[in-house]
Scaffold this motif. Structure first.
Motif, short mmCIF file in Angstrom:
data_model
loop_
_atom_site.label_atom_id
_atom_site.label_comp_id
_atom_site.label_asym_id
_atom_site.label_seq_id
_atom_site.Cartn_x
_atom_site.Cartn_y
_atom_site.Cartn_z
N GLY A 1 0.79 -1.23 0.00
CA GLY A 1 0.00 0.00 0.00
C GLY A 1 0.82 1.27 0.00
N ALA A 2 2.14 1.13 -0.03
CA ALA A 2 3.02 2.30 -0.09
C ALA A 2 3.89 2.20 -1.34
CB ALA A 2 3.89 2.36 1.16
N PRO A 3 4.32 3.32 -1.85
CA PRO A 3 5.18 3.26 -3.03
C PRO A 3 6.45 2.47 -2.71
CG PRO A 3 4.46 5.50 -2.62
CD PRO A 3 4.09 4.69 -1.40
N GLY A 4 6.81 1.57 -3.59
CA GLY A 4 8.05 0.81 -3.42
C GLY A 4 9.18 1.55 -4.10
N ARG A 5 9.27 1.33 -5.40
CA ARG A 5 10.28 2.06 -6.15
C ARG A 5 9.61 3.16 -6.96
NH1 ARG A 5 15.12 0.08 -5.79
NH2 ARG A 5 16.02 0.91 -7.69
N VAL A 6 10.31 4.25 -7.09
CA VAL A 6 9.74 5.40 -7.78
C VAL A 6 10.76 5.96 -8.77
CG1 VAL A 6 8.15 6.07 -5.94
CG2 VAL A 6 10.50 6.91 -5.90
N GLU A 7 10.24 6.61 -9.81
CA GLU A 7 11.12 7.21 -10.80
C GLU A 7 10.96 8.71 -10.76
OE1 GLU A 7 10.83 5.59 -14.80
OE2 GLU A 7 11.44 7.53 -15.62
N CYS A 8 12.06 9.38 -10.60
CA CYS A 8 12.03 10.83 -10.49
C CYS A 8 11.71 11.44 -11.87
CB CYS A 8 13.38 11.34 -10.01
SG CYS A 8 13.50 13.12 -9.92
N THR A 9 10.77 12.39 -11.89
CA THR A 9 10.41 13.00 -13.16
C THR A 9 11.44 14.04 -13.59
OG1 THR A 9 9.03 14.57 -11.96
CG2 THR A 9 7.93 12.65 -12.89
N LEU A 10 12.32 14.41 -12.68
CA LEU A 10 13.34 15.41 -13.02
C LEU A 10 14.60 14.75 -13.56
CD1 LEU A 10 13.44 18.23 -10.32
CD2 LEU A 10 12.62 18.33 -12.67
N CYS A 11 15.13 13.81 -12.79
CA CYS A 11 16.40 13.20 -13.20
C CYS A 11 16.20 11.81 -13.77
CB CYS A 11 17.38 13.17 -12.03
SG CYS A 11 16.89 12.02 -10.74
N GLU A 12 14.97 11.32 -13.71
CA GLU A 12 14.63 9.99 -14.24
C GLU A 12 15.34 8.88 -13.49
OE1 GLU A 12 15.27 10.22 -18.49
OE2 GLU A 12 13.31 11.16 -18.75
N GLY A 13 15.85 9.18 -12.33
CA GLY A 13 16.48 8.15 -11.51
C GLY A 13 15.41 7.31 -10.83
N VAL A 14 15.66 6.02 -10.77
CA VAL A 14 14.74 5.11 -10.09
C VAL A 14 15.36 4.69 -8.77
CG1 VAL A 14 13.52 2.90 -10.22
CG2 VAL A 14 13.81 4.30 -12.29
N HIS A 15 14.60 4.86 -7.70
CA HIS A 15 15.14 4.49 -6.39
C HIS A 15 13.99 4.16 -5.47
CE1 HIS A 15 13.88 8.54 -5.14
NE2 HIS A 15 14.39 8.95 -6.27
N ASN A 16 14.31 3.67 -4.29
CA ASN A 16 13.28 3.37 -3.30
C ASN A 16 12.58 4.64 -2.88
OD1 ASN A 16 13.74 0.59 -3.25
ND2 ASN A 16 15.41 0.83 -1.77
N TYR A 17 11.28 4.49 -2.65
CA TYR A 17 10.50 5.65 -2.24
C TYR A 17 10.92 6.14 -0.87
CZ TYR A 17 6.55 8.28 -0.45
OH TYR A 17 5.78 9.25 0.13
N ARG A 18 11.08 7.43 -0.76
CA ARG A 18 11.32 8.04 0.55
C ARG A 18 10.36 9.21 0.64
NH1 ARG A 18 17.18 9.93 0.46
NH2 ARG A 18 17.05 10.21 2.69
N SER A 19 9.52 9.18 1.65
CA SER A 19 8.56 10.27 1.76
C SER A 19 9.30 11.56 2.07
CB SER A 19 7.53 9.97 2.84
OG SER A 19 8.01 10.41 4.08
N PRO A 20 8.83 12.66 1.49
CA PRO A 20 9.53 13.93 1.71
C PRO A 20 9.60 14.28 3.18
CG PRO A 20 7.74 14.18 0.12
CD PRO A 20 7.67 12.79 0.64
N ARG A 21 8.52 13.91 3.91
CA ARG A 21 8.49 14.30 5.31
C ARG A 21 9.50 13.51 6.13
NH1 ARG A 21 3.11 13.77 8.53
NH2 ARG A 21 2.65 12.75 6.56
#
Ligand SMILES: [Zn+2]
Length: 136
Positions: A33-53
């Motif tokens: 139910g939480a994002p696992g891996r995410v792709e940055c729309t700026l640098c297109e890097g794919v990494h594990n999700y880290r919440s901004p907070r």
């Protein structure tokens, strides 16, 4: 209140490890139910999700720079390289001259920088410059 349920292909705000800031990310995978891996729309890097907070709270504390890092460097260059076997044990009643190598019970090896009349010496220890009482 709308709880955003992450879906693969959806967008989410996440802390980007490359951009080093919270950016828009495309969800690549969802885990529990939480994002696992995410792709940055700026640098297109794919990494594990880290919440901004949580990224903000886990930001490393400002590590206090050693107040006198140059003192330490100088000590390592000019004092630590000396032959410690020639160091004179520090005593309050002792008499020292600039250039003498001292060995102090608490501060360790130190180099006498100057003599401050009538009864003090300025000594360069690893942890800083100390003024010690000595025989006048
Ligand atoms: Zn990025």
């Amino acid at each position: 209140m709308t709880d955003q349920v992450p879906v693969v292909g959806g967008s989410v705000s996440a802390q980007c490890t490359k951009c080093r800031k919270a950016t828009r990310h495309i969800v690549v995978s969802v885990v529990g139910g939480a994002p696992g891996r995410v792709e940055c729309t700026l640098c297109e890097g794919v990494h594990n999700y880290r919440s901004p907070r949580s990224a903000a709270t886990s930001r490393p504390k400002k590590t206090a720079k050693p107040r006198s890092s140059t003192v330490v460097q100088e000590w390592e260059t000019h004092v630590a390289t000396r032959d410690s076997g020639r160091a004179v044990p520090y005593e309050m009643t002792g008499r020292y001259r600039a250039g003498d190598l001292l060995s102090h019970g608490t501060f360790g090896l130190g180099l006498v920088r100057k003599v401050i009349p009538p009864n003090k010496v300025e000594v360069h220890f690893r942890e800083g410059i100390k003024r010690l009482v000595c025989g006048s």
